[in-house]
Design a protein around this motif. Structure first.
Motif, PDB file in Angstrom:
ATOM      1  N   ALA A   1      53.399 -18.788  -6.256  1.00 19.33           N
ATOM      2  CA  ALA A   1      54.810 -19.944  -6.064  1.00 19.33           C
ATOM      3  C   ALA A   1      54.173 -20.618  -7.307  1.00 19.33           C
TER       4      ALA A   1
ATOM      5  N   GLN B   1      58.364 -21.947  -9.534  1.00 16.57           N
ATOM      6  CA  GLN B   1      59.191 -22.311  -9.915  1.00 16.57           C
ATOM      7  C   GLN B   1      58.677 -23.089 -11.178  1.00 16.57           C
TER       8      GLN B   1
ATOM      9  N   MET C   1      52.927 -27.548   0.550  1.00 11.29           N
ATOM     10  CA  MET C   1      53.572 -26.815  -0.368  1.00 11.29           C
ATOM     11  C   MET C   1      54.721 -25.479   0.799  1.00 11.29           C
ATOM     12  N   THR C   2      53.480 -25.293   1.603  1.00  7.71           N
ATOM     13  CA  THR C   2      54.161 -23.953   2.959  1.00  7.71           C
ATOM     14  C   THR C   2      56.090 -24.939   3.301  1.00  7.71           C
TER      15      THR C   2
ATOM     16  N   PHE D   1      57.503 -27.819   2.679  1.00  7.04           N
ATOM     17  CA  PHE D   1      58.844 -27.840   1.809  1.00  7.04           C
ATOM     18  C   PHE D   1      59.302 -26.909   1.141  1.00  7.04           C
ATOM     19  N   MET D   2      58.688 -25.990   1.178  1.00  7.93           N
ATOM     20  CA  MET D   2      59.344 -24.784   1.217  1.00  7.93           C
ATOM     21  C   MET D   2      60.159 -24.340   2.138  1.00  7.93           C
TER      22      MET D   2
ATOM     23  N   TYR E   1      62.066 -30.340  -3.669  1.00  9.27           N
ATOM     24  CA  TYR E   1      61.554 -29.435  -4.518  1.00  9.27           C
ATOM     25  C   TYR E   1      60.623 -29.942  -5.517  1.00  9.27           C
TER      26      TYR E   1
ATOM     27  N   THR F   1      56.829 -29.975  -3.783  1.00 11.71           N
ATOM     28  CA  THR F   1      56.345 -29.146  -3.729  1.00 11.71           C
ATOM     29  C   THR F   1      56.014 -28.995  -4.829  1.00 11.71           C
TER      30      THR F   1
ATOM     31  N   ALA G   1      51.275 -29.247  -5.229  1.00 11.89           N
ATOM     32  CA  ALA G   1      50.463 -28.225  -5.801  1.00 11.89           C
ATOM     33  C   ALA G   1      49.370 -28.499  -6.811  1.00 11.89           C
TER      34      ALA G   1
ATOM     35  N   GLY H   1      57.238 -19.640   0.557  1.00 15.53           N
ATOM     36  CA  GLY H   1      56.846 -20.024   1.341  1.00 15.53           C
ATOM     37  C   GLY H   1      55.550 -19.906   2.795  1.00 15.53           C
TER      38      GLY H   1
ATOM     39  N   ASN I   1      52.622 -19.169   0.434  1.00 10.77           N
ATOM     40  CA  ASN I   1      51.957 -20.588  -0.052  1.00 10.77           C
ATOM     41  C   ASN I   1      50.608 -20.776   1.265  1.00 10.77           C
TER      42      ASN I   1
END
Length: 548
Positions: free
Chosen positions: A317, A321, A389-390, A392-393, A416, A419, A423, A496, A499
């Motif tokens: 991920a 990104q 992160m999950t 928001f993805m 974005y 995330t 992270a 997603g 994550n």
């Protein structure tokens, strides 16, 4: 614990935070500053490379790198990094951390310069030369991961160890931001100096000859911060823990520690000897289990599975990104179409977008981890990071059509950015910290290298997989009449899911907050068991057998 090393290790665990701790953070951290600059600056210039070397005269669109070339340029350094992590991680346990520490930095300096000097008569040869040097650049970068983490962990006290290791890794954020800032400066300077009305009238054909210098200068500047710290790396002594636990030289360990830390130890008085006799060291080592032995698998097998799996999933991920955020920003309309601007202006806009993300989310995320890791613990921060992160993805992917509408780009960029924040205030930092704390000293660097290499394998999957998923699916769907950007949407959904899997595998990773390295690795029991085994063996061999 065996008395020969107890005094040295206890002194390290309870030592107060001193100036050398901060010096070590800067020395090791500048390597990670360079690592991040070198790994991620390529994403700033890939579109420029396409315009320069793959533009067709008379074409209606600016040139772009073919998917296979783009994947190679973006991913080859990650392949080198994976190799370097395994090799230098193993070498750091065999020869010592300090002996190979300067070598990794020298490779980075030479290959940074060589990448900018990539040569050839045609585009393919120039790209091949660039990929060759970036592979070896990655090889040197890879060595920095296990060595820097291990050195920092073995010099730290148990109270602030997490913050010190995380601070070394946090220099990555400044490296990412520095790459963007320098690209803004150099693109602005070239655009001001060499642009002309003729080029502005036809942006598609606006790849001025001087644009070839832009990407070369951006890549070569990565050698400067690495070169500045080379001397200080050579002056660092070997870590006392390696000298005491692996080399079995207690006097040297105490002497090295006294050079850099404000502690007063006389190993000869405390231990009653200058050095363990070779036979004693051999007897003691004979009772210790080896890497990947059945005892290692029983004690640390799940730990290694936890550190490798979470780092692998995180980097799928994280690197996707970072390396392809320019494509995502273009897909949602935050960056204007390439045909509306000249080549150097496109570098400027991409650098500005990535610098904004780094400034507002990436860098703060790293330093939130530094501030809270020894309070919240590694496990809690990593679990929290993967969770958000999950969330928001999926928040970006599910209502993707909403975000592509004019006026909604700001909301997309904010989510974005979050995330990236979680992270770095999450698994991107903790996956680096934990492997340097939970394994025995005799293969601590090797296990960290294996964990980091697993992460880079995930980065390679992300770099190659995301590129083809985003580009090829977009083309296929567009030919079939589907909306543009469907490949980016599917990529966000995949990330997603990745994550979420990282969140689940986090439960395999132990908490190391407030514990000594020897307590976490089990070396207290190891040395006691080895000593008992040696005594039993000596007692057995000294028995007399009656003659009948």
């Amino acid at each position: 614990m065996a008395g020969e090393s107890a005094q040295v290790l206890n002194a390290l665990d309870v030592a107060k935070t001193q100036w050398y701790h901060f010096t070590a953070i800067i020395i090791a951290g500048m390597g990670f500053f360079t690592d991040a600059y070198d790994l991620f600056c390529i994403s700033l210039v890939t579109k420029l490379l396409g315009r320069i070397y793959y533009h067709v005269d008379g074409a209606a669109k600016p040139g772009t790198l073919p998917p296979n070339v783009a994947a190679a340029v973006n991913g080859v350094a990650l392949c080198g990094t994976l190799s370097g992590q395994l090799f230098f991680g193993w070498l750091g346990d065999k020869l010592g951390r300090k002996k190979v520490y300067g070598l990794t930095l020298m490779i980075m300096v030479i290959c940074s310069i060589a990448s900018g000097l990539s040569f050839g008569r045609e585009p393919k040869s120039i790209m091949a030369t660039l990929c060759f040097f970036r592979f070896w650049l990655g090889f040197g970068i890879g060595g920095d991961y296990p060595l820097s983490a291990t050195i920092m962990s073995e010099y730290s006290n148990k109270k602030t160890r997490g913050a010190f290791i995380a601070a070394v890794f946090a220099m990555q954020g400044f490296g990412i931001m520095a790459g963007g800032v320098f690209a803004i400066i150099i693109s602005t300077a070239f655009n001001y100096r060499f642009s002309s009305p003729a080029y502005e009238d036809n942006p598609i054909r606006s790849t001025i000859p001087q644009a070839d210098f832009v990407w070369r200068i951006i890549l070569m500047v990565g050698a400067i911060p690495a070169g500045l710290t080379y001397y200080w790396r050579l002056k660092m002594p070997e870590t006392p823990r390696f000298t005491a636990l692996v080399a079995k030289n207690m006097k040297q360990a105490a002497a090295d520690m006294s050079k850099v830390l404000n502690v007063n130890m006389d190993a000869e008085q405390q231990n009653g000897e200058k050095r363990l006799p070779e036979s004693a060291a051999e007897d003691q080592s004979a009772g210790l289990f080896g890497l990947f032995s059945s005892q290692f698998v029983r004690r640390h097998g799940l730990h290694l599975l936890g550190t490798t799996s979470t780092w692998f999933l995180l980097d799928i991920a994280f690197y996707s990104q970072n390396l392809f955020q320019k494509d995502i920003f273009s897909a949602v309309g935050w960056l204007p179409p390439a045909k509306t601007m000249n080549a150097i202006e496109e570098v400027f806009r991409i650098a500005r977008a990535q610098t904004l993300i780094a400034l507002c989310s990436t860098v703060p995320g790293y330093w939130f981890t530094v501030a809270f890791i020894d309070r919240m613990g590694r496990f809690a921060i990593q679990l929290m990071g993967f969770f958000f992160m999950t969330v928001f993805m999926f928040a970006l992917a599910i209502p993707y059509d909403h975000w592509t509408h004019p006026g909604n780009h700001v909301g997309f960029v904010v989510i974005y950015s979050l995330t990236f924040f979680f992270a770095n205030f999450g698994p991107n930092a903790t996956t680096f910290v934990v492997p340097a704390e939970i394994f025995p000293a005799r293969f601590r660097s090797t296990c960290h290298g294996i964990s980091a290499a697993s992460g880079k394998l995930g980065a390679i999957v992300g770099a190659f997989g995301f590129l083809y998923l985003a580009q090829n699916q977009d083309k296929a769907k567009a030919d079939a009449g589907y909306p543009a950007g469907i490949g980016v949407r599917n990529s966000l959904i995949v990330l997603g899911v990745v994550n979420f899997l990282g969140l689940l595998f986090t439960f395999l990773v132990p908490e190391s907050k407030g514990k000594s390295l020897e307590q976490m690795s089990g070396e207290i029991e190891d040395e006691d068991e080895a000593k008992q085994a040696s005594e039993q063996q000596q007692a057995y061999s000294s028995r007399t057998v009656p003659v009948l």
